[in-house]
Design an enzyme around this catalytic site. Structure first.
Site, PDB file in Angstrom:
ATOM      1  N   GLN A 130      45.829  44.728  41.201  1.00 52.77           N
ATOM      2  CA  GLN A 130      44.961  45.062  42.340  1.00 52.77           C
ATOM      3  C   GLN A 130      44.135  46.298  42.013  1.00 52.77           C
ATOM      4  OE1 GLN A 130      46.363  45.132  46.626  1.00 52.77           O
ATOM      5  NE2 GLN A 130      46.338  47.324  46.255  1.00 52.77           N
ATOM      6  N   GLY A 131      42.811  46.149  41.994  1.00 54.98           N
ATOM      7  CA  GLY A 131      41.941  47.282  41.669  1.00 54.98           C
ATOM      8  C   GLY A 131      41.329  47.885  42.917  1.00 54.98           C
ATOM      9  N   TYR A 132      42.095  48.702  43.592  1.00 52.26           N
ATOM     10  CA  TYR A 132      41.590  49.364  44.802  1.00 52.26           C
ATOM     11  C   TYR A 132      41.363  50.854  44.543  1.00 52.26           C
ATOM     12  CZ  TYR A 132      42.527  45.297  47.890  1.00 52.26           C
ATOM     13  OH  TYR A 132      42.530  44.074  48.511  1.00 52.26           O
ATOM     14  N   SER A 133      42.451  51.582  44.217  1.00 49.42           N
ATOM     15  CA  SER A 133      42.357  53.041  44.115  1.00 49.42           C
ATOM     16  C   SER A 133      41.426  53.477  42.992  1.00 49.42           C
ATOM     17  CB  SER A 133      43.740  53.645  43.859  1.00 49.42           C
ATOM     18  OG  SER A 133      44.537  53.532  45.010  1.00 49.42           O
ATOM     19  N   GLU A 249      52.546  39.185  54.620  1.00 56.27           N
ATOM     20  CA  GLU A 249      52.504  39.065  53.173  1.00 56.27           C
ATOM     21  C   GLU A 249      53.093  40.285  52.481  1.00 56.27           C
ATOM     22  OE1 GLU A 249      48.838  37.921  53.981  1.00 56.27           O
ATOM     23  OE2 GLU A 249      49.391  35.805  53.885  1.00 56.27           O
ATOM     24  N   GLU A 375      51.530  58.783  56.154  1.00 54.99           N
ATOM     25  CA  GLU A 375      50.684  59.588  57.047  1.00 54.99           C
ATOM     26  C   GLU A 375      49.526  58.739  57.582  1.00 54.99           C
ATOM     27  OE1 GLU A 375      51.879  60.781  54.086  1.00 54.99           O
ATOM     28  OE2 GLU A 375      53.336  62.086  55.062  1.00 54.99           O
TER      29      GLU A 375
END
Lengths: 390, 368
Positions: A130-133, A249, A375
């Site tokens: 997963q390429g998010y950050s 999921e 948070e």
């Protein structure tokens, strides 16, 4: 009546009980013993044969609809599968293909995308990440700046993704990229692309984690060309696609079993070290066991509501906060139970099992950070559930 | 998170909510406390008339045939409205009387019978040792029982006594010669009494169960007392949280509602998360109790966690109210005091965590 913190509330439904028996028997007979109860992370290549066995049994994608190659199972059945695997310490397959991108492709993918990608996810032949950050975009994901510019029928990518689980093992990445830097609001300028990581211009560097394994990687994209047919959903519609991932999921990643296993290890280590005779230790253990009981009850309750399509908005963030923080406290108790051995970098061998309290301690740091910090989850509850003002 | 309820359960819960709103509330609780009333007679008469005392008794024995889960729906609502009534105690006593073979009729329910029992975990070992249990010797009761709630207004007591090494369950009218009741008041206006039996003589029909049968009834009655109190704590904490959320949305400082500040938001969210888990825990334990699959440790867990969660919530509630929360005029303190009283009743967090620890220790483990 013996206390077993892994089976606190029994299955209500006879069909579920029968399914549990069936799973228990099959998993016990088929999961390779050398994969069970491993103190350290197992990298994707070593998991592939077990993944394939589950695929051949028809149980690899319980939550997928039948026509997509899944089981069309209820959430309760999904949970039973997870519970029965974790009962014997069997590893569960990584979620990035099966739980994250798979359901998104089923939901938003073109017929070509489905035909191309779903089979490899089911068999386990293709590993996804997963390429998010990005280095500058963690909790504030919508600020991401890695660019994809459309050039005819091809996107040209330039940018940087990081803290990617299994990035260096993955064949493919699903990524959110900036396609419209001027868009207001900012999430209206983001597109989801499926990226073949063997494409020219992709550089992948493994990153060692605090736990000492190399779970993470960072990826650099320099003029990487991705065909437009690898776009999932609409141009500039990537944020909406990503948000379609339902709480269910991510359900098993928050399962109370994770904390139960750690508390049972803490008990085992305490017997070995003698901490089991310390009333202060026993009190802390009991407080956490009670919290586990409460969390298990919530989890069951939430799954049940989900089955009745009454799952509240707060379900996923509560599971994330309560389950994550409980797991952390359990790992801290495990280290304390070991006394001076709590600092050991080497495994502790008790009978014929190996325990590594510090590795569990470090691993549990991730659960309050990954896929939205606790948070951020609290912000979500404050605003969307409690309707507190901004 | 909502519970999945059937129509009858919704009706019961709504009736209790209606009663609580009409009869209860923090102002009423303050009046009763200041008047040292010990019980809300008006609310109690309505509860008796509704027939809830026999909720847990099977229909063929004259009861409503409900489970503890169902009764808890009513108790949560009365807890939310800090109604000062002995529903937990009286319903537990009526259940025990019916189990012992008594006829559950109007006459029985028109009298307030409260358990005079010492649930496990109620007090520290030290005071257990210094306080001999009540003994039944032939037809004579001697000894004392402390911390009996609502005894001040009770018509009769369901006394748990020792008969040698065995247990006896006795129905003792308040007017019995040799029984004296000394009452103290708690911070929330509830009462706690010491029952002293000085060779109180019983008739044979007042000794309603003995031996194994009495032990089984007492164990279950004590579970009901603990679970009922846990549910009341749940309702009290929820009401305090609701009042606090409403307050921080309105109260302005620095030109903004204080509920917009993240530090305060997160504190409120922690209470919310805790309450969600607690509610699931307590109703799951109640359902397990009704299904006969309840491990005794689950009951200890429910009382321990309900006590802690309620005290954590009212503490945060007072803090988020600021100085006004420290005044007796403001209602938030009423919830604080009710939570303190209910948390201490039948054993607090510490004693029930200890009990949970003992009950979950694998058999044969050497204890230190």
């Amino acid at each position: 009546m013996n206390w077993d913190n892994t089976t606190l509330f029994s299955d209500d439904n006879p069909a579920d009980r029968a399914f549990r028996e069936e799973v228990r028997e099959w998993v016990g007979a088929n999961c390779p013993k050398d994969l069970c109860h491993r103190p350290l992370r197992i990298d994707p290549p070593e998991l592939k044969p077990w993944h394939r066995k589950l695929y051949e049994r028809g149980w690899i994608a319980p939550h997928w609809p039948k026509q997509a190659g899944g089981m069309g199972a209820t959430l309760t059945q999904q949970i039973i599968l997870f519970e029965e695997m974790s009962r014997i310490g069997a590893p569960t397959p990584y979620p990035h293909g099966l739980n994250f991108i798979g359901p998104l492709i089923i939901d938003a993918g073109t017929p070509e995308q489905k035909a191309k990608h779903l089979p490899g996810i089911l068999t386990g032949d293709i590993t996804w990440c997963q390429g998010y950050s990005e280095p500058g975009s963690g909790s504030d994901l919508v600020s991401l700046t890695s660019r994809a510019v459309l050039d005819g029928d091809t996107f040209v990518l330039n940018g940087h993704k990081t803290w990617t689980t299994n990035g260096h093992f993955a064949d493919w990445m699903f990524a959110l990229l900036r396609t419209d830097p001027a868009a207001k609001p900012r999430h209206a300028g983001i597109t989801m692309l499926l990226i073949d990581l063997k494409s020219p211009g992709v550089t992948v560097r493994p990153i060692q984690t605090i736990r000492g394994d190399s779970e993470f990687a960072e990826e650099t994209f320099v003029d990487v060309r991705v065909p437009k047919q690898n776009m999932l959903g609409e141009l500039n519609g990537g944020w909406a696609v990503a948000n379609k991932l339902l709480g269910s999921e991510r359900f098993t990643t928050g399962h109370p079993r994770n904390a139960a296993v750690l508390l049972n290890k803490a008990r085992q280590v305490a017997e070995y070290s003698g901490a089991i005779r310390d009333p202060a230790f026993l009190h802390r253990l009991a407080v956490l066991e009670i919290d586990l009981l409460a969390f298990s009850a919530f989890y069951r309750h939430a799954a049940n509501l989900h089955g009745h399509r009454k799952a509240p908005l707060s379900m996923a963030p509560v599971i994330k906060i309560a389950g994550g923080e409980l797991g952390q406290k359990a790992s801290e108790l495990l280290v304390d139970a070991a006394g001076p051995l709590g600092a050991s970098a080497d495994d502790i061998t008790i009978g014929n099992t190996a325990v590594n309290p510090a590795a569990d301690l470090f691993e549990m740091r991730r659960v309050t950070v990954g896929s939205g910090t606790v948070e951020i989850q609290r912000n979500i509850i404050a605003k969307r559930v409690l309707n507190l003002p901004s | 998170v909502e519970l999945l309820l059937n129509e009858q359960q919704v009706l019961l819960r709504d009736a209790a909510a209606k009663l609580g709103i009409a009869r209860g509330g923090p102002r009423r609780a303050r009046q009763l406390r200041d008047a040292r009333a010990g019980i809300d007679a008006d609310a109690w008469n309505e509860i008796v008339a509704a027939g809830w005392l026999s909720a847990l008794v099977a229909e063929e024995r004259g009861g409503l045939g409900l489970g503890a889960f169902d009764l808890a729906l009513a108790l949560e609502e009365t807890g939310r409205q800090v109604v000062m009534t002995p529903l937990t105690e009286a319903a537990s006593a009526v259940w025990a009387l019916a189990e012992a073979g008594a006829a559950v009729d109007q006459a029985m329910q028109s009298k307030l019978v409260v358990p005079a029992s010492r649930p496990p975990g109620q007090s520290y070992t030290q005071s257990d040792l210094s306080e001999p249990a009540v003994r039944l010797d032939g037809s004579t009761l001697s000894g004392l029982l402390s911390f009996i709630p609502f005894a001040e207004k009770a018509d009769a007591f369901l006394v748990v006594a020792n008969e040698g090494p065995a247990t006896a369950l006795c129905l003792v009218p308040r007017a019995t010669a040799g029984l004296s009741v000394a009452t103290t008041h708690n911070v929330d206006g509830s009462t706690s009494s010491k029952l002293v039996f000085d060779r109180a003589t019983l008739s044979a029909d007042q000794i309603i169960a003995k031996g194994g049968k009495a032990e089984a009834i007492v164990a279950k009655m004590n579970e009901l007392l603990l679970l009922g109190t846990a549910v009341e704590l749940l309702g009290t904490a929820q009401a305090a949280l609701d009042m606090t959320l409403a307050y921080i949305k309105l109260r302005e400082q620095f030109g903004k509602p204080i509920g917009s500040f993240q530090a305060l938001q997160h504190r409120a969210v922690n209470c919310y998360v805790d309450a969600e888990l607690n509610r699931s825990l307590i109703f799951a334990v109640l359902a397990a109790r009704d299904a006969g699959t309840c491990h005794p440790a689950m009951v200890a867990a429910a009382k321990a966690r309900a006590s802690r969660c309620a005290l954590d919530t009212v503490r945060a509630a007072l803090q988020l109210h600021g100085a006004i929360g420290y005044t007796d005029e403001h209602d938030i303190g009423i919830y604080y005091k009710r939570a303190v009283a209910l948390a201490a009743k039948y054993g607090n967090e510490i004693t029930h965590v200890g009990r949970f620890s003992e009950l979950t220790m694998p058999a044969g483990r050497a204890e230190g």
